[in-house]
Design an enzyme around this catalytic site. Structure first.
Site, mmCIF file in Angstrom:
data_model
loop_
_atom_site.group_PDB
_atom_site.id
_atom_site.type_symbol
_atom_site.label_atom_id
_atom_site.label_comp_id
_atom_site.label_asym_id
_atom_site.label_seq_id
_atom_site.Cartn_x
_atom_site.Cartn_y
_atom_site.Cartn_z
ATOM 1 N N GLU A 356 21.634 35.104 -13.002
ATOM 2 C CA GLU A 356 21.120 34.665 -13.622
ATOM 3 C C GLU A 356 18.820 36.228 -13.449
ATOM 4 O OE1 GLU A 356 19.129 32.360 -10.517
ATOM 5 O OE2 GLU A 356 16.936 32.884 -10.804
ATOM 6 N N HIS A 441 20.767 29.123 -2.010
ATOM 7 C CA HIS A 441 22.195 28.059 -2.750
ATOM 8 C C HIS A 441 22.767 27.846 -1.000
ATOM 9 C CE1 HIS A 441 22.029 29.443 -6.994
ATOM 10 N NE2 HIS A 441 20.838 28.911 -6.575
ATOM 11 N N ASN A 479 24.481 27.979 -9.576
ATOM 12 C CA ASN A 479 23.534 27.216 -9.439
ATOM 13 C C ASN A 479 23.786 25.949 -9.374
ATOM 14 O OD1 ASN A 479 22.898 29.236 -11.298
ATOM 15 N ND2 ASN A 479 20.720 29.626 -10.701
#
Ligand code: FDA
Length: 500
Positions: A356, A441, A479
């Protein structure tokens, strides 16, 4: 005296819980949601519900005297973190030996503090991670359902190309393309229409005012505004805040009895009570749900739980890194806090990475390109119950992140070589180019099909379900909240039809 009773209790109020609460409410089941954090709906003295990242206060973190932002420093100076007074703030950093885990606290869980990115994993990788889940059903029914319910939307490409707020992403894209790498737009639950109006000066600023990890005051569709609002709207769901579930035991008459601690804003426990239920849905997140079940198994209140409870944990291969650009490659003093673009090299079999392109909104030109790389790290951690502290301890050694760092380094070395750029070493503390000691995460601990059956029903007990990120076995390649939501939709559909 009889223990107070609710037909269904949902523990936590993040993605998995929010799905469970809505679908139970729609099915006519009276449901109580117990959340250890507060409800974020009341403005503070500054007129805002949440503080910004540049001026964090007591609301920013869960009972801390100093903030612990992922970026420790800037130019080696400790200018990022601030002293604060302890309070049930919205972001928590749970520090274990080799790994720190960031989680959201409050009604909405992680949806209050996250970057809103909602990518769908590669189908081939999904099938590898969840061999027992029908991918046709997921990609045909449950991902679309989750996207619609969460309010996932796409950035207007023309606006992306022209706005100063995404200059940082366009620079990173050019450097990736120079290297022969592919980039993709990443859908988000932040309303990009609102963001455009922020830029035009016709809507109050949030993503364009540095708001993200300590909450967004506008524009963000957190689950308190989507699933949970709809759940309460069924008339069957109530949400109770500052309620921490610590114990679960079977009720001899059927169902479960929970031990629940009520706290005030100083953290003082003001009440210890019991609450009975027929069905118990655990959505306290990878750390929370695993701790509740591990404690119950190890202290003997639910001794028949699977010996797989506590296993299969991973940080989704998270590694953060940053590059220093040339002086002519300005990234802009103005940066939107919501990422919109990713470098997608997941199909590179030798070195799969999805990175990202992360903003670093500091209000000044800093020439930094930041990334959160998601890598394929096969290492897994596990939780053990620590009787002395009555808590779950994550066993994860720092070296276990070496495969993730190597994968990120492989990709960004290529980008640096091709663009004649270098890493930044001043941002993460300890002169490191790669931050491999924290994750956004956390995944696993009660893995689907191992600690539970194929639909999240806990092995060994009836009417006990896991609905959150602890079902995901440590890695997803993107994600995770969209997948957590879609999986909860799938599992709830089955559980309501066949409760067991
Ligand atoms: P989640 O963690 O959301 O909710 C659990 C809830 O249970 C919390 O509200 C907690 O307070 C509560 N709880 C815990 N224990 C309890 C107990 N014993 N009793 C009562 N309540 C209890 N993901 C993504 O897909 N895109 C992104 O852009 C980002 N970005 C991002 C940024 C940051 C800063 C963070 C911290 C995280 C992300 N994430 C993300 C990750 C994402 O937010 C995360 O995967 C999900 O929130 C996990 O959803 P769950 O339903 O598993 O639990």
């Amino acid at each position: 005296a009889a223990v107070p009773y609710a037909p269904a209790v949902v523990v936590g109020s993040g993605y998995g819980s929010a799905v469970a609460a809505l679908r139970l409410g729609q099915a006519g089941v009276r449901t109580v949601v117990l959340e250890m954090g507060r409800l974020w709906d009341t403005p503070g003295p500054d007129g805002k519900v949440f503080p910004s990242t540049s001026a964090p206060d007591h609301r920013s973190m869960w009972f801390r005297t100093r903030t612990e932002a992922p970026l420790a420093q800037f130019l080696w100076l400790d200018v990022v973190n601030r002293d604060i007074s302890p309070y049930p703030g919205v972001l928590d950093r749970v520090n274990f030996g080799g790994m720190s885990v960031y989680v959201g606290r409050g009604v909405g869980g992680g949806s209050l503090v996250n970057g809103g990115m909602a990518p769908t994993p590669r189908r081939s990788y999904f099938t590898e991670v969840f061999p027992g889940v029908d991918a046709d059903e997921m990609y045909g029914t449950y991902y679309p359902r989750a996207r619609a319910m969460l309010g996932v939307n796409d950035i207007d490409p023309a606006w992306f190309e022209s706005t100063e707020w995404y200059r940082f992403a366009r620079i990173s894209r050019r450097h990736a393309h120079n290297t022969g790498l592919k980039t993709v737009f990443v859908p988000n639950v932040y309303d990009f229409g609102h963001m455009k109006r922020e830029a035009a000066g016709t809507a109050p600023r949030s993503a364009l005012a540095g708001e993200v990890i300590y909450g967004n005051n506008h524009g963000k569709k957190s689950v308190d505004k989507t699933y949970l609002a709809a759940a309460v709207g069924t008339g069957n769901v109530t949400i109770e805040t500052m309620q921490r579930v610590v114990g679960v035991r079977p009720d001899p008459a059927g169902g479960y009895v929970l031990t629940v601690l009520t706290s005030d804003v100083t953290g003082k426990v003001t009440q210890v009570r019991e609450l009975g239920c027929r069905q118990l849905f655990l959505g306290a997140g990878s750390l929370g749900t695993t701790e509740i079940l591990l404690r119950a198994r190890e202290t003997g209140t639910l001794p028949a739980l699977s010996d797989r409870v506590g296993l299969g944990w991973g940080p989704n291969g998270n590694v953060m890194t940053a590059r220093a650009n040339h002086l002519w490659d300005t990234v802009g003093a103005h940066q939107a806090t919501m990422p919109a673009l990713g470098i997608d090299d997941w199909d590179n079999a030798a070195n799969p990475v999805f990175a990202e392109i992360a903003p670093l909104p500091m209000g000044l030109e800093h020439w930094i390109s930041m990334y959160l790389a998601i890598t394929r790290n096969p290492e897994r951690g596990h939780f053990t119950y620590d009787a002395a502290t009555d808590s779950a301890r994550l066993n994860w050694r720092r070296e276990q992140n070496t495969p993730a760092v190597n994968a990120a380094k492989n990709l960004f070395d290529r980008i640096n070589r091709r663009n004649f750029t270098i890493y930044r070493y001043d941002l993460f503390g300890g002169n490191r180019a790669f931050a491999d000691d924290f994750t956004y995460h956390p995944l696993g601990g009660c893995v689907l099909g191992e600690a539970t059956d194929a639909y999240g029903r806990a092995k060994g007990y009836q009417g006990l379900y896991v609905v959150d990120g602890s079902l995901v076995p440590g890695s997803l390649g993107v994600n995770p909240f969209l997948t957590i939501t879609a999986l909860a939709e799938r599992n709830m559909a089955r559980i309501l039809a066949d409760p067991r």
